[in-house]
Write a protein that holds these residues in place. Structure first.
Motif, PDB file in Angstrom:
ATOM      1  N   VAL A 263       2.349   9.672 -10.640  1.00  0.00           N
ATOM      2  CA  VAL A 263       2.902   9.690  -9.360  1.00  0.00           C
ATOM      3  C   VAL A 263       2.427  10.531  -8.312  1.00  0.00           C
ATOM      4  N   ILE A 264       2.782  10.313  -7.137  1.00  0.00           N
ATOM      5  CA  ILE A 264       1.895  11.611  -6.309  1.00  0.00           C
ATOM      6  C   ILE A 264       3.354  11.921  -5.385  1.00  0.00           C
ATOM      7  N   VAL A 265       3.583  13.451  -5.254  1.00  0.00           N
ATOM      8  CA  VAL A 265       4.837  14.194  -4.772  1.00  0.00           C
ATOM      9  C   VAL A 265       4.262  15.022  -3.821  1.00  0.00           C
ATOM     10  N   ASP A 266       4.798  14.729  -2.452  1.00  0.00           N
ATOM     11  CA  ASP A 266       4.488  15.425  -1.275  1.00  0.00           C
ATOM     12  C   ASP A 266       5.623  16.672  -0.958  1.00  0.00           C
TER      13      ASP A 266
ATOM     14  N   SER B 189      14.349  23.943   2.771  1.00  0.00           N
ATOM     15  CA  SER B 189      15.650  24.159   3.260  1.00  0.00           C
ATOM     16  C   SER B 189      15.944  25.576   3.239  1.00  0.00           C
ATOM     17  N   TRP B 190      16.803  25.816   4.231  1.00  0.00           N
ATOM     18  CA  TRP B 190      17.376  27.197   4.630  1.00  0.00           C
ATOM     19  C   TRP B 190      15.992  28.058   4.640  1.00  0.00           C
ATOM     20  N   GLY B 191      14.889  27.588   4.860  1.00  0.00           N
ATOM     21  CA  GLY B 191      13.610  28.503   4.906  1.00  0.00           C
ATOM     22  C   GLY B 191      13.090  28.935   3.816  1.00  0.00           C
ATOM     23  N   PHE B 192      13.885  28.689   2.482  1.00  0.00           N
ATOM     24  CA  PHE B 192      13.312  29.191   1.559  1.00  0.00           C
ATOM     25  C   PHE B 192      12.905  28.068   0.286  1.00  0.00           C
ATOM     26  N   PHE B 193      13.841  27.217   0.288  1.00  0.00           N
ATOM     27  CA  PHE B 193      13.477  26.219  -0.924  1.00  0.00           C
ATOM     28  C   PHE B 193      12.995  24.995  -0.735  1.00  0.00           C
ATOM     29  N   ASN B 194      11.893  24.775  -1.489  1.00  0.00           N
ATOM     30  CA  ASN B 194      11.024  23.633  -1.234  1.00  0.00           C
ATOM     31  C   ASN B 194      11.715  22.296  -1.191  1.00  0.00           C
ATOM     32  N   GLU B 195      11.037  21.516  -0.464  1.00  0.00           N
ATOM     33  CA  GLU B 195      11.662  20.052  -0.438  1.00  0.00           C
ATOM     34  C   GLU B 195      10.591  19.122  -0.712  1.00  0.00           C
ATOM     35  N   TRP B 196      10.664  18.252  -1.828  1.00  0.00           N
ATOM     36  CA  TRP B 196       9.663  17.404  -2.190  1.00  0.00           C
ATOM     37  C   TRP B 196      10.117  16.020  -2.067  1.00  0.00           C
ATOM     38  N   ALA B 197       9.285  15.056  -1.850  1.00  0.00           N
ATOM     39  CA  ALA B 197       9.446  13.627  -1.910  1.00  0.00           C
ATOM     40  C   ALA B 197       8.421  12.680  -2.412  1.00  0.00           C
ATOM     41  N   LEU B 198       8.752  11.672  -3.178  1.00  0.00           N
ATOM     42  CA  LEU B 198       7.494  10.829  -3.737  1.00  0.00           C
ATOM     43  C   LEU B 198       6.799  10.263  -2.529  1.00  0.00           C
ATOM     44  N   HIS B 199       5.345  10.271  -2.672  1.00  0.00           N
ATOM     45  CA  HIS B 199       4.553   9.664  -1.726  1.00  0.00           C
ATOM     46  C   HIS B 199       4.803   8.226  -1.772  1.00  0.00           C
ATOM     47  N   PRO B 200       4.875   7.490  -0.430  1.00  0.00           N
ATOM     48  CA  PRO B 200       5.083   6.113  -0.483  1.00  0.00           C
ATOM     49  C   PRO B 200       4.391   5.373  -1.751  1.00  0.00           C
ATOM     50  N   MET B 201       5.261   4.232  -2.378  1.00  0.00           N
ATOM     51  CA  MET B 201       4.755   3.831  -3.456  1.00  0.00           C
ATOM     52  C   MET B 201       4.575   2.034  -3.244  1.00  0.00           C
ATOM     53  N   PRO B 202       3.390   1.729  -3.471  1.00  0.00           N
ATOM     54  CA  PRO B 202       3.529  -0.052  -3.284  1.00  0.00           C
ATOM     55  C   PRO B 202       4.326  -0.590  -4.490  1.00  0.00           C
ATOM     56  N   LEU B 203       4.879  -1.377  -4.273  1.00  0.00           N
ATOM     57  CA  LEU B 203       5.812  -2.206  -5.392  1.00  0.00           C
ATOM     58  C   LEU B 203       4.527  -2.919  -6.033  1.00  0.00           C
ATOM     59  N   GLN B 204       4.488  -3.220  -7.313  1.00  0.00           N
ATOM     60  CA  GLN B 204       3.589  -3.533  -8.066  1.00  0.00           C
ATOM     61  C   GLN B 204       3.712  -5.113  -8.330  1.00  0.00           C
ATOM     62  N   GLN B 205       2.621  -5.832  -8.058  1.00  0.00           N
ATOM     63  CA  GLN B 205       2.417  -7.218  -8.155  1.00  0.00           C
ATOM     64  C   GLN B 205       1.875  -7.775  -9.520  1.00  0.00           C
ATOM     65  N   ILE B 206       2.689  -8.365 -10.065  1.00  0.00           N
ATOM     66  CA  ILE B 206       2.442  -8.955 -11.605  1.00  0.00           C
ATOM     67  C   ILE B 206       2.039 -10.399 -11.565  1.00  0.00           C
TER      68      ILE B 206
ATOM     69  N   ASP C 235       0.273   1.579 -14.587  1.00  0.00           N
ATOM     70  CA  ASP C 235      -0.509   2.253 -13.419  1.00  0.00           C
ATOM     71  C   ASP C 235       0.050   1.904 -11.998  1.00  0.00           C
ATOM     72  N   VAL C 236       0.093   2.761 -11.148  1.00  0.00           N
ATOM     73  CA  VAL C 236       0.281   2.271  -9.821  1.00  0.00           C
ATOM     74  C   VAL C 236      -0.854   1.873  -9.158  1.00  0.00           C
ATOM     75  N   LEU C 237      -0.902   0.602  -8.998  1.00  0.00           N
ATOM     76  CA  LEU C 237      -2.176   0.041  -8.098  1.00  0.00           C
ATOM     77  C   LEU C 237      -2.013   0.282  -6.747  1.00  0.00           C
ATOM     78  N   ALA C 238      -2.963  -0.028  -6.089  1.00  0.00           N
ATOM     79  CA  ALA C 238      -3.298   0.102  -4.565  1.00  0.00           C
ATOM     80  C   ALA C 238      -2.253  -1.078  -3.958  1.00  0.00           C
ATOM     81  N   ALA C 239      -1.751  -1.016  -2.761  1.00  0.00           N
ATOM     82  CA  ALA C 239      -1.072  -2.009  -2.093  1.00  0.00           C
ATOM     83  C   ALA C 239      -1.965  -3.197  -2.025  1.00  0.00           C
ATOM     84  N   GLY C 240      -1.320  -4.385  -2.537  1.00  0.00           N
ATOM     85  CA  GLY C 240      -1.900  -5.606  -2.327  1.00  0.00           C
ATOM     86  C   GLY C 240      -2.538  -6.129  -3.723  1.00  0.00           C
TER      87      GLY C 240
END
Length: 358
Positions: A136-139, A144-161, A227-232
């Motif tokens: 997965v990709i994290v951005d 925060s407080w000018g020192f501590f890194n803030e990370w978030a998951l890159h938007p993930m498409p739900l998988q279609q099975i 695997d995280v497939l592309a949207a659609g």
């Protein structure tokens, strides 16, 4: 008289406070770097996501992963795996997952040039106890407080099975067959010939069961979404569908019912039946009695529709026959083996046999 020098306290010496400030800054920098490496790191966002999946907390998992469905997702897509016990069951293999940021290239479709991005791997074992990895990709979204890194998951498409049963009768959809994925009911077939589709988080491990009256999935089927497939994009979940024992019983019963009209006729050659008895002697009409053993029905399912290959049975006649020459009466015990064919119409919940001998 000799001169004496007075010692100045250390804190009054030139540069003392500069040294202290520098030491504090160095220590603070080291602590911040350590916290950013161990606490405020890229893995933390993924850990929160995995914890939500394992807890069956779909709302948190959706929020943390910024999950979304593509605009062209089927309108009837099933969401039973996105919350509660089915979600927790699908993520049970993540209990001992290893989560680690790796030095890997961010896929082109996920790149954001203005952001610092990391690839984080989730390593776990599937139903076959084989090691699987989901990346997965994290951005890095800020500090925060000018020192501590803030990370978030890159938007993930739900998988279609897409559910892909090995074969299904043409009119199977009429019965609206229902499968169960981790105990949750979901359509086995889609609308207008399209496959039924499930939405799922990645990674997920699916367990599918289906039990109809005449069709079944003999053993639970498993499928891993790694695997995280592309949207659609969609991935196919193939599984075998088999005829149940009830088909054998129902066909035999149907054939017996169709042949019953033969045994009800008190004549030597029952009309519309594939057997009969010929004699030049006279037969006492009320003595004629036909019976048929349980037929042996052979059927197969090689194409889209199950077919009856042949029906084999033995007809038995009991009658009183009078010799036209001597007038002597005797008992006739006659048996005739015969074969016939029939047409089979079958759906998951209905069956009908159309005999070819009438």
């Amino acid at each position: 008289m000799p001169k004496t020098s007075t010692a100045r306290p250390l804190i009054r010496r030139p540069g003392f406070w500069g040294i202290v400030v520098a030491a504090v800054l160095v220590c603070a920098g080291a602590v911040i770097a350590l916290l950013n490496a161990l606490v405020y790191n890229a893995e933390a966002a993924v850990e929160e996501y995995v914890d939500a999946l394992r807890a069956g907390d779909g709302a948190t998992a959706m929020a943390v992963s910024q999950a979304y469905l593509s605009e062209d997702a089927p309108g009837t897509i099933s969401t039973v795996l996105l919350d509660g016990e089915p979600l927790a069951a699908s993520a049970a293999m993540l209990e001992h997952a290893e989560i680690e940021a790796v030095d890997a290239e961010v896929p082109k479709s996920y790149r954001e040039p203005e952001l610092t991005q990391r690839v984080v791997e989730i390593r776990y074992r599937d139903a076959a106890d084989e090691t699987q990895t989901t990346s997965v990709i994290v951005d890095k979204t800020g500090t925060s407080w000018g020192f501590f890194n803030e990370w978030a998951l890159h938007p993930m498409p739900l998988q279609q099975i897409e559910l892909r049963p090995s074969q299904m009768p043409e009119n199977a959809k009429a019965d609206e067959p229902v499968a169960h994925v981790h105990g949750a009911a979901t359509p086995l077939l889609g609308a207008e010939g399209a496959p039924a589709t499930l939405a799922a988080f990645a990674p997920s491990l699916l367990e599918l069961e289906y039990q109809g009256t005449y069709l079944e999935v003999s053993e639970p089927e498993h499928f891993a979404v790694t695997d995280v497939l592309a949207a659609g994009a969609s991935v196919e979940f193939p599984f075998e569908v088999n005829l149940t024992q009830a088909v054998d019983d129902a066909i035999t019963d149907e054939v017996q019912q169709q042949l019953q009209h033969c045994t009800e006729q008190t004549v030597l050659k029952p009309a519309g039946c594939p057997f009969g008895y010929e004699t030049t002697n006279r037969v006492v009409p009320e003595s004629v009695s036909w019976s048929i053993d349980v037929p042996d029905v052979q059927y197969s399912w090689d194409d889209s529709e199950p077919t009856i290959d042949r029906v084999m049975a033995t007809a038995k006649l009991s009658a009183q026959e009078i010799d036209i020459g001597t007038g002597q009466q005797s008992t006739v015990d006659y048996a005739e083996d015969f074969e016939m064919t029939a047409q089979l119409e079958l759906t998951p919940e209905n069956i009908r046999v159309r005999p070819d001998w009438q």
